[in-house]
Scaffold this motif. Structure first.
Motif: not given
Length: 306
Positions: A138-139, A179-182, A213-216
């Motif tokens: 977020k920061r 939070q849409g973090l991948i 949220s889980c990719k390569i």
């Protein structure tokens, strides 16, 4: 030492110095019309890569990167920085119109036997660090964070290990999705004990986790060392690849210093419409200010594919 031997050694040393200087000088200066021009793809340098030209302060380095045409950075150790510095970096990136690439999520378990065991202590550590990663993301307005599931647990069948890793990654993904973090899983070549070794294996894991949220993370350097066949494998795994990293082989330095045809790979990525970040996960082939400018010139040459 005989005079003849002394003179011979002195001459050889002088020639060696001249050869290095010529090699660096031949590469060091991008043309005036290219300096500051944005690249065709979004390459992301890291802290220290331009410290001789930009200074030791990461904020000054980011400004230098921007002046050279880069529009992203990555910083593996971002979570270890003080929150105030994270905010300064995030604010500067926003002001300059630059993207934040990956930082590493690590509770201290990445480089040992951990998630493959299925033990609750490792799953708890992973969930906790994923929760903390949201604060960092977020920061600095980050979208991606690198995840390494640790080493093989060789006392368990591979299917059981894989199921254990998938379960832990599902738990972490549930946190990051808020939070849409991948998390981008990185198959590595550093040693044979690492659980994730290939893009195909990572593809299977991502399909099983079944989360946005889980990719390569497709690190071209590691994949060249482990499997080769870079473009066909990339295409096969394409719908699960969210992030790409760069490093030539051998040596793990900038493009043009090894065997990988990066201009061709970059052209392929451009044709596929890749709009993400390509992290410059490598060292500099030459030292000092000249080496840093040579690195930029190598990227200008490899990016010249249109």
């Amino acid at each position: 030492m005989e005079r003849r031997q002394f003179l011979q050694q002195g001459t050889l040393a002088g020639l060696s110095t001249l050869a290095f200087g010529s090699a660096a000088a031949a590469q060091q200066n991008p043309s005036p019309e290219q300096t500051g021009k944005t690249f065709n793809l979004n390459y992301a340098p890291h802290d220290g890569m331009f410290k001789n030209n930009g200074g030791n302060d990461i904020l000054d380095q980011i400004k230098f990167m921007h002046d050279q045409g880069f529009r992203a950075i990555e910083d593996n150790g971002m979570m270890k920085r003080e929150p105030a510095m994270q905010e300064k970096i995030g604010n500067l990136l926003s002001k300059l119109g630059m993207q934040m690439g990956v930082f590493v999520i690590d509770a201290g378990d990445n480089w040992k036997v951990s998630l493959a065991t299925g033990k609750q202590e490792f799953k708890d550590n992973f969930v906790n660090i994923c929760t903390k990663a949201l604060e960092t993301a977020k920061r600095v307005n980050a979208r991606w964070a690198t995840v390494v599931p640790g080493y093989f647990e060789r006392n368990l069948p591979i299917g059981i290990q894989t199921a254990n890793v998938i379960e832990a990654l599902r738990m972490g993904s549930a946190i990051l999705e808020k939070q849409g973090l991948i998390m981008v899983l990185e198959p590595l070549s550093d040693n044979p004990d690492l659980f994730l070794r290939t893009a195909e294996q990572s593809y299977m894991v991502c399909k099983a986790v079944n989360s946005p949220s889980c990719k390569i993370l497709y690190d071209i350097y590691h994949m060249q060392r482990n499997t080769g066949n870079l473009i066909p494998v990339m295409d096969m795994c394409w719908d699960e690849i969210a992030y790409i990293q760069i490093g030539d082989n051998p040596g793990r330095k900038e493009p043009t210093t090894g065997e990988i045809n990066y201009k061709n790979i970059f052209k392929h990525l451009h044709k596929k419409g890749f709009k993400g970040v390509l992290g410059m996960e490598h060292g500099n082939a030459f030292p000092g200010k000249e080496g840093e400018m040579a690195l930029i010139k190598a990227y200008r040459e490899s990016d010249d594919f249109l």
